[in-house]
Design an enzyme around this catalytic site. Structure first.
Site, short mmCIF file in Angstrom:
data_model
loop_
_atom_site.label_atom_id
_atom_site.label_comp_id
_atom_site.label_asym_id
_atom_site.label_seq_id
_atom_site.Cartn_x
_atom_site.Cartn_y
_atom_site.Cartn_z
N CYS A 134 45.77 44.04 45.93
CA CYS A 134 46.42 42.97 45.16
C CYS A 134 45.43 42.31 44.20
CB CYS A 134 47.01 41.96 46.16
SG CYS A 134 47.46 40.38 45.46
N CYS A 181 45.14 38.52 44.56
CA CYS A 181 44.42 38.21 45.81
C CYS A 181 42.92 38.28 45.57
CB CYS A 181 44.80 39.19 46.93
SG CYS A 181 46.54 39.16 47.41
#
Length: 148
Positions: free
Chosen positions: A70, A73
């Site tokens: 991600c 993230c």
């Protein structure tokens, strides 16, 4: 205030009793003798360890549900790391890799990552989906949602 708190060790997951006024003086685990607070997020990808931290620790637990693939993230990770140094020992800061711990992501109905969830007294008290890339923003969000 001479209250004792239960604090779960981030290394061996033993529950320790620590006097509240000793939290700021870098207490060690009675079992493994490692620091109870490191100023870094603790990985809680194991369901049993996660449950122990959420239900046994008497300090709130901030969890970042994330995944290695991600992009947002990864963008949030440095800010989250800095926020951990500011929040501990008032708040345990943890990360759950939703790829490694898919059951935890499912149990908490994590639909987007990153998602921050704040737990207190064994219950989720606040949730924030989406990346926050400013450590002060993360700290402010947590402080706003801490139980009084």
């Amino acid at each position: 205030m001479n209250e004792s708190l239960h604090i779960v060790c981030p290394h061996c997951h033993t529950t320790n009793r620590v006097k509240s006024e000793q939290l700021g003086s870098a207490p060690d685990c009675g079992q493994c003798h490692q620091p109870l607070f490191t100023g870094h997020p603790v990985a809680l990808d194991d369901e049993a360890a996660f449950d122990k931290h959420i239900t046994r620790s008497q300090v709130p637990v901030l969890v970042d549900f994330w995944a290695p693939w991600c992009g947002p993230c990864r963008m949030m990770a440095p800010a989250y790391e800095k926020a951990a140094a500011e929040l501990e020992p008032r708040v345990r800061v943890a990360k759950v890799n939703t790829e490694a711990a898919q059951a935890l992501g499912g149990r908490y109905n994590i639909r987007s990552i990153p998602t921050l969830a704040l737990f207190a007294g064994g219950k989720e008290v606040a949730r924030q989906p989406g990346a926050m890339t400013n450590p002060a923003q993360i700290v402010q969000w947590v402080m706003t949602h801490l139980p009084r």
